[in-house]
Each structure stands twice: as C-alpha cells, then as structure tokens.
Design an enzyme around this catalytic site. Structure first.
Site, short mmCIF file in Angstrom:
data_model
loop_
_atom_site.label_atom_id
_atom_site.label_comp_id
_atom_site.label_asym_id
_atom_site.label_seq_id
_atom_site.Cartn_x
_atom_site.Cartn_y
_atom_site.Cartn_z
N HIS A 65 -1.84 -6.75 8.51
CA HIS A 65 -2.35 -5.58 9.25
C HIS A 65 -1.91 -4.27 8.61
O HIS A 65 -0.87 -4.19 7.96
CB HIS A 65 -2.02 -5.64 10.75
CG HIS A 65 -0.60 -5.41 11.16
ND1 HIS A 65 0.01 -6.13 12.17
CD2 HIS A 65 0.34 -4.55 10.71
CE1 HIS A 65 1.24 -5.69 12.33
NE2 HIS A 65 1.47 -4.75 11.45
N GLU B 41 -5.35 -5.39 13.27
CA GLU B 41 -4.99 -6.80 13.13
C GLU B 41 -6.14 -7.59 12.48
O GLU B 41 -7.31 -7.20 12.60
CB GLU B 41 -4.72 -7.40 14.52
CG GLU B 41 -3.53 -6.79 15.25
CD GLU B 41 -2.18 -7.37 14.84
OE1 GLU B 41 -1.97 -7.60 13.64
OE2 GLU B 41 -1.35 -7.59 15.74
N ASN C 23 0.99 -10.33 8.61
CA ASN C 23 -0.35 -10.94 8.68
C ASN C 23 -1.41 -10.07 7.99
O ASN C 23 -2.60 -10.32 8.14
CB ASN C 23 -0.74 -11.18 10.15
CG ASN C 23 -0.84 -9.88 10.94
OD1 ASN C 23 -0.60 -8.80 10.41
ND2 ASN C 23 -1.19 -9.99 12.21
N ASP D 222 -0.30 5.01 14.59
CA ASP D 222 -0.45 4.21 15.80
C ASP D 222 0.66 4.45 16.81
O ASP D 222 1.65 5.13 16.53
CB ASP D 222 -0.54 2.71 15.42
CG ASP D 222 0.53 2.30 14.42
OD1 ASP D 222 1.49 3.06 14.22
OD2 ASP D 222 0.40 1.22 13.81
C1 GLP Z 1 4.20 -2.18 12.33
C2 GLP Z 1 3.26 -0.98 12.09
C3 GLP Z 1 2.72 -0.97 10.70
C4 GLP Z 1 3.77 -1.45 9.72
C5 GLP Z 1 4.09 -2.89 9.98
C6 GLP Z 1 5.17 -3.48 9.08
O1 GLP Z 1 3.96 -2.85 13.47
N1 GLP Z 1 2.22 -0.83 13.05
O2 GLP Z 1 2.27 0.35 10.39
O3 GLP Z 1 3.31 -1.31 8.39
O4 GLP Z 1 4.31 -3.16 11.33
O5 GLP Z 1 6.44 -3.13 9.45
P1 GLP Z 1 7.71 -3.33 8.54
O6 GLP Z 1 7.68 -2.22 7.55
O7 GLP Z 1 8.88 -3.23 9.48
O8 GLP Z 1 7.60 -4.66 7.89
#
Ligand code: GLP
Length: 253
Positions: free
Chosen positions: A138, A143, A136, A67
């Site tokens: 995702h 989402e 959440n 993304d």
């Molecule tokens: C981000 C990404 C995800 C990621 C998530 C968790 O926004 N789009 O791919 O898995 O949030 O992030 P973190 O590893 O910092 O908890």
C-alpha cells in the site's frame, strides 16, 4: 527509475533531507507531501537538524499529509497529526495554516474527503511527495484491491495493515478499521516522488513494486509509471532487486 542504495540508513536520511532542503530553498512556496510510518522518521530528524543549524526555513513551506485514521481526534497520540507534531511540526517553524492533514474525527467523512480533495486541487502539483510502502504494497492507505480510487476517499484497512500498525496503539482492538487517504491519482500528480524503503522485511514487496507487473493489487507498482520517482533504499530492502537490470539507474551512496 533512479535507485539510490546505501548500507547506512543515516546516509539515506541525510541525503533525502538535503534534497528537500534544496527544494525548499529553490521554490518560494515549496509544497511537500508528507508520509507517516517508521520509514520517514529519520528524514524528519535530519530536516530538524538542518533547521536547527539555520540551513532551512519552513516559513513558506506548505505540507500535505497522505492520510489519517478515521475516528481519531487530532489530539489522539496515535493520530497521524500527533505523529507529525512529534517528529517534525513541533521542532521547526512551519506555520499552522500551512499544514494540511485530513481530519479523522468528523461528522461527515464524505465531506472531509471533498474538503481535502479541494485543498489538493488548489495546491496543484506538489513539488515532492515523500512515500513509504506497506508490507502489502500500500501507498498512503491505498490498500491492494481490484480497483483503486483516484482521489481522497475512505478506505477500509486490511486486517494485515491493522495488525502491522497496532504497535502504535495500546491494543489491536484500538486500531481504527478505516482511514481517509489521498488517492493514487493525487499521489502520482506530484512533480517528484521520494520513495523510501528500509529493512529486510520490505525486500519482497519492493521486488514486486519495482519489478513486478503494474497492478492495483500492489498499489506501489503504479509508481513505475511516474516519470520522476526516485527510490531511496537500504541494502537490506534492496537485497532481492535485480540491480543490474537496465530499468534502473543505480547510485550507491
Ligand atoms: C502506514 C502509512 C503509509 C506507510 C506505511 C509503512 O500505515 N499509511 O504511508 O508508508 O504504513 O509504514 P512503515 O514505514 O512503518 O513501514
């Protein structure tokens, strides 16, 4: 589902990097799906160490990121492109033309979705997709919602996601409201998924994702449907899991 648990995050990172390195050595042109967020940073650090000691060569590796924030140019310090440069690309011998990340700053986001979908279609099944999980549930930026888009699409970020991701920006207002993300069909198409979760704050959502119903309201729960998804988790994030449940094949490392 295979569950690899450790109390040491370093052990998990090294284990994952070894798996990726093995895949890269075995395949002539390994195709790896990359994720951002804090969770995979340690894996990238371990991979960089393997590269520096000559144990892995990225010459023929192709990468595909999940993304990107809509509206951010590649050069923005908080873009996922910059994130990947900082944590991996600048330290290994990946070829620029083998790096695929959706463009965030483009005249037509819809066209960009079509372009990225085309790239994924041309790539075919990725060998490994690295995944983290949002608080959440995702995955990528898919989402929770009443329905999910299968392919690359524009998504409106929830206020919770914007808030959680705001430390990477100078203020909450600077966090983009939308992103481009690979869809769930593209994610599930990968031959294998390396799904990682770390820390106590992920324990509740991991319980839902792995043991709750498969629902678009928790996009990570769709990973229960993947035949080759391995979960790498530290003891804190695993603390609410029913590890004796026979849905798991548990290994402590
Ligand atoms: C981000 C990404 C995800 C990621 C998530 C968790 O926004 N789009 O791919 O898995 O949030 O992030 P973190 O590893 O910092 O908890």
């Amino acid at each position: 589902m295979e569950l690899i648990i450790s109390q040491s995050i370093k052990t998990l990172n090294d284990y994952c990097a070894e798996l990726l390195s093995k895949c890269i050595k075995e395949k002539n042109e390994a195709k790896i799906g990359l994720a951002t967020g804090n969770t995979p940073i340690g894996i990238y650090q371990s991979l960089v160490s393997l590269f520096q000691s000559g144990e892995v060569d990225f010459t023929n590796v192709r990468t595909y990121n999940l993304d990107e924030y809509l509206g951010l140019p590649k050069s923005h310090p908080s873009s996922f492109y910059s994130f990947m440069r900082r944590h991996l690309i600048d330290h290994v011998n990946l070829k620029e033309e083998h790096i695929n990340i959706p463009h965030g700053k483009i005249a037509s986001p819809e066209q960009e979705c079509i372009r990225y979908n085309h790239i994924l279609a041309q790539a075919g099944k990725l060998d490994v997709q690295i995944l983290g999980i949002g608080l959440n549930g995702h995955i990528g930026f898919n989402e929770p919602s009443a329905s999910l888009s299968p392919h690359t699409h524009i998504v409106k970020l929830t206020e919770e996601t914007r808030r959680v991701n705001s430390p990477a920006f100078s203020s909450l207002d600077e966090v983009p409201t939308h992103a481009i993300t690979m869809g769930v069909a593209s994610i599930l198409r990968s031959k294998s998924i390396l799904f990682m979760a770390l820390g106590k704050e992920k324990s509740k959502i991991m319980k839902q994702a792995l043991e709750g119903p498969v629902t678009t309201q928790c996009p990570a729960s769709l990973l229960q449907l993947h035949p080759n998804c391995t979960v790498f988790i530290d003891e804190k994030a695993a603390s609410e899991l029913d590890v004796k449940n026979n849905i798991y094949d548990v290994q402590y490392i």
